[in-house]
Motif scaffolding. Sequence first.
Motif, PDB file in Angstrom:
ATOM      1  N   LYS B  72       0.951  -1.405   0.272  1.00  0.00           N
ATOM      2  CA  LYS B  72       0.094   0.039  -0.172  1.00  0.00           C
ATOM      3  C   LYS B  72       0.960   1.162   0.216  1.00  0.00           C
ATOM      4  CE  LYS B  72      -4.073   0.873   2.647  1.00  0.00           C
ATOM      5  NZ  LYS B  72      -4.986   0.456   3.635  1.00  0.00           N
ATOM      6  N   ASN B  73       0.422   2.279  -0.894  1.00  0.00           N
ATOM      7  CA  ASN B  73       1.348   3.425  -0.811  1.00  0.00           C
ATOM      8  C   ASN B  73       1.290   3.989   0.667  1.00  0.00           C
ATOM      9  OD1 ASN B  73       2.460   5.998  -1.200  1.00  0.00           O
ATOM     10  ND2 ASN B  73       1.366   6.272  -2.821  1.00  0.00           N
ATOM     11  N   PRO B  74       2.555   4.385   1.280  1.00  0.00           N
ATOM     12  CA  PRO B  74       2.460   4.649   2.618  1.00  0.00           C
ATOM     13  C   PRO B  74       1.964   6.003   2.847  1.00  0.00           C
ATOM     14  CG  PRO B  74       4.761   4.239   1.973  1.00  0.00           C
ATOM     15  CD  PRO B  74       3.944   3.685   0.845  1.00  0.00           C
ATOM     16  N   SER B  75       2.133   6.872   1.636  1.00  0.00           N
ATOM     17  CA  SER B  75       1.673   8.408   1.513  1.00  0.00           C
ATOM     18  C   SER B  75       0.275   8.203   1.700  1.00  0.00           C
ATOM     19  CB  SER B  75       2.125   8.734   0.378  1.00  0.00           C
ATOM     20  OG  SER B  75       1.351  10.039   0.003  1.00  0.00           O
ATOM     21  N   THR B  76      -0.450   8.818   2.918  1.00  0.00           N
ATOM     22  CA  THR B  76      -1.597   8.605   3.099  1.00  0.00           C
ATOM     23  C   THR B  76      -2.314  10.225   3.049  1.00  0.00           C
ATOM     24  OG1 THR B  76      -1.195   9.058   5.444  1.00  0.00           O
ATOM     25  CG2 THR B  76      -1.518   6.752   4.573  1.00  0.00           C
ATOM     26  N   PHE B  77      -3.588   9.999   2.607  1.00  0.00           N
ATOM     27  CA  PHE B  77      -4.370  11.407   2.895  1.00  0.00           C
ATOM     28  C   PHE B  77      -4.471  11.726   4.390  1.00  0.00           C
ATOM     29  CE2 PHE B  77      -5.814   9.994  -1.388  1.00  0.00           C
ATOM     30  CZ  PHE B  77      -5.595  11.393  -1.840  1.00  0.00           C
ATOM     31  N   HIS B  78      -4.838  12.811   4.634  1.00  0.00           N
ATOM     32  CA  HIS B  78      -5.042  13.190   6.088  1.00  0.00           C
ATOM     33  C   HIS B  78      -6.057  12.084   6.759  1.00  0.00           C
ATOM     34  CE1 HIS B  78      -4.500  15.632   9.583  1.00  0.00           C
ATOM     35  NE2 HIS B  78      -6.087  15.111  10.009  1.00  0.00           N
ATOM     36  N   PRO B  79      -5.813  11.522   7.718  1.00  0.00           N
ATOM     37  CA  PRO B  79      -6.744  10.391   8.341  1.00  0.00           C
ATOM     38  C   PRO B  79      -8.039  11.198   8.570  1.00  0.00           C
ATOM     39  CG  PRO B  79      -4.610  10.109   9.583  1.00  0.00           C
ATOM     40  CD  PRO B  79      -4.524  11.539   8.570  1.00  0.00           C
ATOM     41  N   ASP B  80      -9.118  10.621   8.035  1.00  0.00           N
ATOM     42  CA  ASP B  80     -10.546  10.943   8.314  1.00  0.00           C
ATOM     43  C   ASP B  80     -11.493   9.810   7.893  1.00  0.00           C
ATOM     44  OD1 ASP B  80     -13.027  12.139   7.644  1.00  0.00           O
ATOM     45  OD2 ASP B  80     -12.177  13.983   7.090  1.00  0.00           O
ATOM     46  N   ALA B  81     -12.388   9.765   9.009  1.00  0.00           N
ATOM     47  CA  ALA B  81     -13.234   8.391   8.852  1.00  0.00           C
ATOM     48  C   ALA B  81     -14.276   8.585   7.696  1.00  0.00           C
ATOM     49  CB  ALA B  81     -13.908   7.977  10.187  1.00  0.00           C
ATOM     50  N   ASN B  82     -14.563   9.834   7.363  1.00  0.00           N
ATOM     51  CA  ASN B  82     -15.506  10.163   6.397  1.00  0.00           C
ATOM     52  C   ASN B  82     -14.906  10.315   4.983  1.00  0.00           C
ATOM     53  OD1 ASN B  82     -18.097  10.206   7.553  1.00  0.00           O
ATOM     54  ND2 ASN B  82     -17.361  11.982   8.514  1.00  0.00           N
ATOM     55  N   TRP B  83     -13.983  11.214   4.906  1.00  0.00           N
ATOM     56  CA  TRP B  83     -13.156  11.524   3.770  1.00  0.00           C
ATOM     57  C   TRP B  83     -12.067  10.239   3.439  1.00  0.00           C
ATOM     58  CZ3 TRP B  83     -15.871  13.456   0.264  1.00  0.00           C
ATOM     59  CH2 TRP B  83     -17.115  14.371   0.849  1.00  0.00           C
ATOM     60  N   THR B  84     -12.365   9.117   3.299  1.00  0.00           N
ATOM     61  CA  THR B  84     -11.392   8.163   3.161  1.00  0.00           C
ATOM     62  C   THR B  84     -10.716   8.339   1.806  1.00  0.00           C
ATOM     63  OG1 THR B  84     -13.075   6.703   2.069  1.00  0.00           O
ATOM     64  CG2 THR B  84     -12.845   6.498   4.523  1.00  0.00           C
ATOM     65  N   ALA B  85      -9.456   7.516   1.844  1.00  0.00           N
ATOM     66  CA  ALA B  85      -8.965   7.479   0.686  1.00  0.00           C
ATOM     67  C   ALA B  85      -9.520   6.929  -0.629  1.00  0.00           C
ATOM     68  CB  ALA B  85      -7.513   6.785   0.416  1.00  0.00           C
ATOM     69  N   GLU B  86     -10.545   6.004  -0.279  1.00  0.00           N
ATOM     70  CA  GLU B  86     -11.166   5.571  -1.364  1.00  0.00           C
ATOM     71  C   GLU B  86     -12.280   6.729  -2.012  1.00  0.00           C
ATOM     72  OE1 GLU B  86     -13.560   2.065  -0.386  1.00  0.00           O
ATOM     73  OE2 GLU B  86     -14.376   2.003  -2.739  1.00  0.00           O
ATOM     74  N   ALA B  87     -13.045   7.485  -1.040  1.00  0.00           N
ATOM     75  CA  ALA B  87     -13.829   8.297  -1.368  1.00  0.00           C
ATOM     76  C   ALA B  87     -13.126   9.386  -2.205  1.00  0.00           C
ATOM     77  CB  ALA B  87     -14.551   9.096   0.029  1.00  0.00           C
ATOM     78  N   ILE B  88     -12.127   9.931  -1.605  1.00  0.00           N
ATOM     79  CA  ILE B  88     -11.221  11.014  -2.464  1.00  0.00           C
ATOM     80  C   ILE B  88     -11.134  10.779  -3.836  1.00  0.00           C
ATOM     81  CG2 ILE B  88      -9.212  12.555  -2.415  1.00  0.00           C
ATOM     82  CD1 ILE B  88      -9.567  12.546   0.928  1.00  0.00           C
ATOM     83  N   ARG B  89     -10.461   9.329  -4.044  1.00  0.00           N
ATOM     84  CA  ARG B  89     -10.057   8.827  -5.233  1.00  0.00           C
ATOM     85  C   ARG B  89     -11.252   8.765  -6.246  1.00  0.00           C
ATOM     86  NH1 ARG B  89      -6.209   5.187  -2.810  1.00  0.00           N
ATOM     87  NH2 ARG B  89      -4.357   6.266  -2.354  1.00  0.00           N
ATOM     88  N   ASP B  90     -12.159   8.318  -5.437  1.00  0.00           N
ATOM     89  CA  ASP B  90     -13.541   8.186  -6.516  1.00  0.00           C
ATOM     90  C   ASP B  90     -13.792   9.523  -7.098  1.00  0.00           C
ATOM     91  OD1 ASP B  90     -13.534   5.475  -5.992  1.00  0.00           O
ATOM     92  OD2 ASP B  90     -15.260   5.359  -4.894  1.00  0.00           O
ATOM     93  N   HIS B  92     -11.877  12.079  -7.605  1.00  0.00           N
ATOM     94  CA  HIS B  92     -10.704  12.350  -8.689  1.00  0.00           C
ATOM     95  C   HIS B  92     -11.308  11.447  -9.992  1.00  0.00           C
ATOM     96  CE1 HIS B  92      -7.459  13.290  -5.271  1.00  0.00           C
ATOM     97  NE2 HIS B  92      -8.326  14.375  -5.621  1.00  0.00           N
ATOM     98  N   THR B  93     -11.442  10.366  -9.868  1.00  0.00           N
ATOM     99  CA  THR B  93     -11.714   9.337 -11.098  1.00  0.00           C
ATOM    100  C   THR B  93     -13.121  10.007 -11.749  1.00  0.00           C
ATOM    101  OG1 THR B  93     -10.872   7.553  -9.776  1.00  0.00           O
ATOM    102  CG2 THR B  93     -12.239   7.236 -11.935  1.00  0.00           C
ATOM    103  N   GLN B  94     -13.778  10.470 -11.102  1.00  0.00           N
ATOM    104  CA  GLN B  94     -15.102  10.843 -11.752  1.00  0.00           C
ATOM    105  C   GLN B  94     -14.975  12.250 -12.220  1.00  0.00           C
ATOM    106  OE1 GLN B  94     -18.294   9.288  -8.719  1.00  0.00           O
ATOM    107  NE2 GLN B  94     -18.904   8.341 -10.768  1.00  0.00           N
ATOM    108  N   MET B  95     -14.406  12.996 -11.614  1.00  0.00           N
ATOM    109  CA  MET B  95     -14.131  14.395 -12.237  1.00  0.00           C
ATOM    110  C   MET B  95     -13.252  14.541 -13.286  1.00  0.00           C
ATOM    111  SD  MET B  95     -11.164  16.190  -9.558  1.00  0.00           S
ATOM    112  CE  MET B  95      -9.578  16.268 -10.227  1.00  0.00           C
ATOM    113  N   LEU B  96     -12.420  13.410 -13.281  1.00  0.00           N
ATOM    114  CA  LEU B  96     -11.595  13.461 -14.381  1.00  0.00           C
ATOM    115  C   LEU B  96     -12.214  12.631 -15.824  1.00  0.00           C
ATOM    116  CD1 LEU B  96      -8.034  12.690 -12.766  1.00  0.00           C
ATOM    117  CD2 LEU B  96      -8.947  14.971 -14.065  1.00  0.00           C
TER     118      LEU B  96
END
Lengths: 147, 505
Positions: B72-90, B92-96
């Motif tokens: 797993k990429n050790p570089s993480t987003f700021h820990p956040d139970a709502n704004w998980t890495a998956e939520a943020i990446r999704d 990104h994917t949809q906006m692109l």
Amino acid sequence: MERKLMKVYPIEENCISCRYCEVACTMVHSESQDPVKAYKLEGLKPRPTVEVKGAVSISVMCRHCKHPFCFDACISGAITVDENGKVNLDEDRCVGCWNCVLVCPFGAAHPFVERKHSFKCDLCEERGFPACVEACPNRALIYDFER
Amino acid sequence: MLFKKPQVAFYPFMVLRDDYKCVRCKSCVDQCSFNATYYDEDLDAILNHHENCVNCKRCEAFCPTDAIKVVKNPSTFHPDANWTAEAIRDIHTQMLTGAVILTSTGNDKPIRNYFDHLLLDACQVTNPPIDPLREPMELKTFIGRKRDDIQFDEDGINIKTKIGKQLELEIPVIFSAMSYGSINLNLQKAMARAAKEFGTLWNTGEGGLHKSLKEFKDCTIVQVASGRFGVDLDYLETSAAIEIKIGQGAKPGIGGHLPGEKVNEGIAETRMIPVGSDAISPAPHHDIYSIEDLRQLIYALKEATNYEKPVFVKIAAVHNVAAIACGIAHAGADAIAIDGVRGGTGATPKSLRDHVGIPIELAIAAVDDRLRKEGLRNEVSLIAAGGFRSAVDVLKAIALGADAVYIGTVAKIAAGCTQCQQCHTGRCAWGITTNDPKLAKRLNPDIVAENLYNLLRAWAHDIKELLGAMGINAIESIKGNRLRLRSWGLTEQENKILGVLPAGM
Ligand code: SF4
Ligand code: SF4
Ligand code: SF4
């Protein structure tokens, strides 16, 4: 001469170009019996070579031909054929003229430029069973009598 | 990253290579089908495009010197139970892309797995356990319509009642529908061989039956789905049973789409469509809008095959699954297959995969209860699907009321799948959900058939051990026997739906 030779037969449909055959071969022919040291300290190279073109891949090694061109072309007597038809290459007698390398229709004899001798598959004679066949994870190499 | 959108730098996985151990054999370069690994001749180094890595672990498995670890990429987003890495990446994917996010395999969200909250019983003192190695133990299962009444001859020994065609399984585990197209022929071949040898069934999925697999007729379930691919009389007859597919757990309510570029000659011939044309399965069957319509199709298929083939109906486990299942039983199906929210697929919108449907455990209990209440339970067999991982899950499902279980993901994992969720790309590095000839040849049907056979054998042993401990010598005796189950950590309501008592009671 009656030939009772077991050889390595590659099966193209099963070869997944993973190079296990190459690395296993290099390892078992090394002093250290360690793949990393075999390549990095001993400078060894694999005797089978995996040829890949698109979906086609196949491990190519000495065919121990019935009429070996390399035997005919060898100027030093390093290449001999035993009673079973196995083609042997005596690396100590080889003078590095690369004639065998040039005439082998399969590209299975390789020049070891640094050591001035050629080398090829010896069917893992010392080991008793070809390492490439044992290592192949997809049953793409079989060790069987000549057909 | 140069010439890339900034968000691309937040990739989820990384390939770590111990350069000292790397002997430059280039196996990893060749094995990676996602363009994430390359060799640079000038540097004489193996390098990675980490942003392309999908964590399929093919390179890791095939590095002869064990020089690779995919992490797993050790570089993480700021820990956040709502704004998980998956939520943020999704986002990104949809906006692109402006598109629905496609994915595959099954639901990966932590939806409660009720199997993990169920415990089995065992005998102590007052009733003896059975040693399966010493005493006969039967896993034989019959799928098909049974009768409530049994009449005997005058002698009182021989049964006079005639029942319809039954499918005889040596283990209540069937390879689930995976179509030729979504997977390749090699895996179908392996499943068919393992099924035949062990005495169970495999399912063609909706892509027709390739001519080379016709010899497996007696252990093949042929599927009829909304696209009707490869369906003709010969197809229907080359089977042990016919399954009408209404829906599947990973994408209830939507159809399927095999893009034209994947439709090669073999697939085209088998599906009976032109090479290179999109294979589209509509969301509904356009001739089924009611239980009555379903009945017509069931009987059309029975009529066409001389009433010799049991007809299954497969649906996704949705909210009112029990009522629908009753309708299906009334419509004349011989078996109902229900696919739960964790069911897998070769391609589905992520939103559907993760948020539509209900867990199979609850669906089995609800459907079994309802069928019993309506006096229909013997009329129809119940096959559960969607997320079964082990023999224990199978046994618990049967104790909840299923007759048999479908496994799909398990078969894929036994063939090498690492659940990287890239089936929809057609680039499966393990050669499973791809028809690219370079990749498909990675799956040797001989090896996989042996693996699958071993797996069934191991599961059969496991089930026998568990049954023996409960003092039961036939799988039939645990079917719907929820008294031998206890739950832990569930609410009263959940226990009520499952029909089990909490541990300690
Ligand atoms: S080990 Fe087998 S599959 Fe791998 S490259 Fe060699 S012959 Fe091909
Ligand atoms: S497979 Fe392993 S040894 Fe071979 S090139 Fe890749 S990292 Fe190096
Ligand atoms: S083979 Fe799979 S795990 Fe390895 S680099 Fe490629 S995508 Fe990543």
